[in-house]
Design a protein around this motif. Structure first.
Motif, PDB file in Angstrom:
ATOM      1  N   THR A   1       0.839  -1.202   0.000  1.00  0.00           N
ATOM      2  CA  THR A   1       0.000   0.000   0.000  1.00  0.00           C
ATOM      3  C   THR A   1       0.872   1.249   0.000  1.00  0.00           C
ATOM      4  OG1 THR A   1      -1.684  -1.190   1.243  1.00  0.00           O
ATOM      5  CG2 THR A   1      -1.826   1.221   1.260  1.00  0.00           C
ATOM      6  N   LEU A   2       1.855   1.286   0.898  1.00  0.00           N
ATOM      7  CA  LEU A   2       2.745   2.442   0.979  1.00  0.00           C
ATOM      8  C   LEU A   2       3.504   2.635  -0.335  1.00  0.00           C
ATOM      9  CD1 LEU A   2       4.284   4.692   2.500  1.00  0.00           C
ATOM     10  CD2 LEU A   2       5.905   2.931   3.257  1.00  0.00           C
ATOM     11  N   SER A   3       4.011   1.553  -0.886  1.00  0.00           N
ATOM     12  CA  SER A   3       4.812   1.651  -2.111  1.00  0.00           C
ATOM     13  C   SER A   3       3.986   2.188  -3.278  1.00  0.00           C
ATOM     14  CB  SER A   3       5.394   0.283  -2.487  1.00  0.00           C
ATOM     15  OG  SER A   3       6.242  -0.168  -1.466  1.00  0.00           O
ATOM     16  N   ARG A   4       2.753   1.709  -3.383  1.00  0.00           N
ATOM     17  CA  ARG A   4       1.894   2.197  -4.473  1.00  0.00           C
ATOM     18  C   ARG A   4       1.582   3.679  -4.298  1.00  0.00           C
ATOM     19  NH1 ARG A   4      -0.016  -3.032  -4.515  1.00  0.00           N
ATOM     20  NH2 ARG A   4      -1.444  -2.618  -2.813  1.00  0.00           N
ATOM     21  N   MET A   5       1.330   4.098  -3.036  1.00  0.00           N
ATOM     22  CA  MET A   5       1.055   5.520  -2.783  1.00  0.00           C
ATOM     23  C   MET A   5       2.263   6.369  -3.159  1.00  0.00           C
ATOM     24  SD  MET A   5      -0.921   5.202   0.906  1.00  0.00           S
ATOM     25  CE  MET A   5      -1.687   6.819   1.105  1.00  0.00           C
ATOM     26  N   LEU A   6       3.460   5.892  -2.806  1.00  0.00           N
ATOM     27  CA  LEU A   6       4.674   6.647  -3.104  1.00  0.00           C
ATOM     28  C   LEU A   6       4.933   6.696  -4.609  1.00  0.00           C
ATOM     29  CD1 LEU A   6       7.037   5.282  -0.290  1.00  0.00           C
ATOM     30  CD2 LEU A   6       6.135   7.625  -0.462  1.00  0.00           C
ATOM     31  N   ALA A   7       4.756   5.562  -5.276  1.00  0.00           N
ATOM     32  CA  ALA A   7       5.007   5.507  -6.723  1.00  0.00           C
ATOM     33  C   ALA A   7       4.066   6.463  -7.452  1.00  0.00           C
ATOM     34  CB  ALA A   7       4.841   4.080  -7.240  1.00  0.00           C
ATOM     35  N   GLU A   8       2.821   6.496  -7.001  1.00  0.00           N
ATOM     36  CA  GLU A   8       1.848   7.379  -7.636  1.00  0.00           C
ATOM     37  C   GLU A   8       2.182   8.838  -7.350  1.00  0.00           C
ATOM     38  OE1 GLU A   8      -2.938   8.155  -7.490  1.00  0.00           O
ATOM     39  OE2 GLU A   8      -2.160   6.142  -7.074  1.00  0.00           O
ATOM     40  N   HIS A   9       2.528   9.125  -6.078  1.00  0.00           N
ATOM     41  CA  HIS A   9       2.834  10.495  -5.685  1.00  0.00           C
ATOM     42  C   HIS A   9       4.007  11.060  -6.478  1.00  0.00           C
ATOM     43  CE1 HIS A   9       3.323  13.967  -2.997  1.00  0.00           C
ATOM     44  NE2 HIS A   9       4.614  13.723  -3.051  1.00  0.00           N
ATOM     45  N   PHE A  10       5.092  10.283  -6.593  1.00  0.00           N
ATOM     46  CA  PHE A  10       6.282  10.785  -7.279  1.00  0.00           C
ATOM     47  C   PHE A  10       6.241  10.536  -8.787  1.00  0.00           C
ATOM     48  CE2 PHE A  10       8.050  10.134  -2.926  1.00  0.00           C
ATOM     49  CZ  PHE A  10       8.496  11.429  -2.693  1.00  0.00           C
ATOM     50  N   GLY A  11       5.336   9.652  -9.231  1.00  0.00           N
ATOM     51  CA  GLY A  11       5.312   9.266 -10.638  1.00  0.00           C
ATOM     52  C   GLY A  11       6.522   8.399 -10.985  1.00  0.00           C
ATOM     53  N   TRP A  12       6.914   7.546 -10.030  1.00  0.00           N
ATOM     54  CA  TRP A  12       8.080   6.688 -10.217  1.00  0.00           C
ATOM     55  C   TRP A  12       7.667   5.263 -10.546  1.00  0.00           C
ATOM     56  CZ3 TRP A  12      11.983   8.002  -5.661  1.00  0.00           C
ATOM     57  CH2 TRP A  12      12.414   9.336  -5.823  1.00  0.00           C
TER      58      TRP A  12
ATOM     59  N   ALA B   1      -1.201   8.007   7.335  1.00  0.00           N
ATOM     60  CA  ALA B   1      -0.259   8.616   8.275  1.00  0.00           C
ATOM     61  C   ALA B   1       1.154   8.075   8.044  1.00  0.00           C
ATOM     62  CB  ALA B   1      -0.701   8.358   9.713  1.00  0.00           C
ATOM     63  N   VAL B   2       1.246   6.797   7.697  1.00  0.00           N
ATOM     64  CA  VAL B   2       2.549   6.214   7.366  1.00  0.00           C
ATOM     65  C   VAL B   2       3.105   6.913   6.124  1.00  0.00           C
ATOM     66  CG1 VAL B   2       3.722   4.128   6.541  1.00  0.00           C
ATOM     67  CG2 VAL B   2       2.046   3.954   8.390  1.00  0.00           C
ATOM     68  N   PHE B   3       2.240   7.100   5.133  1.00  0.00           N
ATOM     69  CA  PHE B   3       2.621   7.774   3.887  1.00  0.00           C
ATOM     70  C   PHE B   3       3.144   9.182   4.177  1.00  0.00           C
ATOM     71  CE2 PHE B   3       0.922  10.514   0.341  1.00  0.00           C
ATOM     72  CZ  PHE B   3       1.848  10.156  -0.621  1.00  0.00           C
ATOM     73  N   GLU B   4       2.430   9.941   5.019  1.00  0.00           N
ATOM     74  CA  GLU B   4       2.859  11.304   5.368  1.00  0.00           C
ATOM     75  C   GLU B   4       4.223  11.286   6.056  1.00  0.00           C
ATOM     76  OE1 GLU B   4       1.556  14.021   4.361  1.00  0.00           O
ATOM     77  OE2 GLU B   4      -0.249  13.103   3.504  1.00  0.00           O
TER      78      GLU B   4
END
Ligand code: C5P
Length: 220
Positions: free
Chosen positions: A17-28, A209-212
């Motif tokens: 979940t965290l990885s997908r949120m980060l990938a989407e946020h940064f476009g990586w 909250a983990v994502f933030e």
């Protein structure tokens, strides 16, 4: 070379979940390294190769004909020999096979370059067990995400029930503890945080909250 954020930790801690949120946020790009071990286990079943036969399993890993595709729902689909095997490899059986073949050094070696190839412009989120320790030791940000075994079993239970699978919570907890023990005690790439990893416990912390917290680390 391109930046990498590594996300390591035990199963069910919320890495996906965290990885997908980060990938989407940064476009990586996104590397689901566990899927490579799961596909290897699955490909062995297809080829009639015993999971314990290390040289044969390593050969299967080297030859792996697999591709990841982004589904419309934002979920990553896994193709093996052109067929969609996403659901099969995500099963409990798929996890067991992955954990068995992942304990074999030559299998890990066979998958090493394939994982590093995911490091492309403009950056990569790498989800796994040894992303920060072995595969991308020079990553500028390393996260080690963990949670209690009970909480991880509970999340897995909800997830499987949501898919209409009937499972027993005590059985899941037992499986998780067994896999933890195998993953952290194995001789090669044991599950331990990298020395420079930021350790986050998600037992009582919701995903956003983990994502933030990780975004804050990334901005330092
Ligand atoms: O993350 P996932 O549950 O898909 O991983 C399945 C199994 O693959 C893990 O239990 C672990 O044994 C193995 N694995 C690994 N190294 C990785 C990713 C997964 O050994 N980088």
């Amino acid at each position: 070379s391109w930046p990498v954020i590594t996300v390591d930790g035990p199963g069910g801690a919320g890495k996906g979940t965290l990885s997908r949120m980060l990938a989407e946020h940064f476009g990586w790009h996104f590397l689901d390294s566990g899927a490579l071990y799961r596909i290897t286990g699955y490909a062995c079943l297809q080829a009639g190769v015993d999971w314990a036969d290390e040289p044969a399993v390593a050969e299967v890993a080297r030859q792996l004909d697999t591709r990841f595709v982004m589904g419309a729902d934002g979920e990553v689909g896994v193709l093996y020999a052109g067929r969609d095997v996403t659901a099969v490899i995500r099963s409990e059986e798929g996890g067991r096979g992955a954990s068995v073949v992942a304990a074999q050094p030559s299998v890990r070696e066979a998958l090493l370059e394939r994982q590093r190839d995911f490091r492309q412009a403009p950056g990569l989120i790498a989800d796994g067990r040894d992303m920060g320790t072995v595969v991308f030791p020079d990553a500028p940000l390393k996260i080690f995400l963990t949670a209690s075994a009970e909480e991880r079993a509970r999340r897995r239970y909800e997830q499987l029930r949501g898919k209409g699978e009937s499972v027993s919570l005590p059985r899941l907890l037992e499986d998780i503890k067994e896999r933890d023990a195998r993953d952290s005690s194995r001789a090669i790439a044991p599950l331990v945080p990298a020395r420079d990893a930021v350790v986050i416990d998600s037992t009582a912390t919701p995903a956003d909250a983990v994502f933030e917290a990780v975004l804050l680390e990334a901005s330092r």
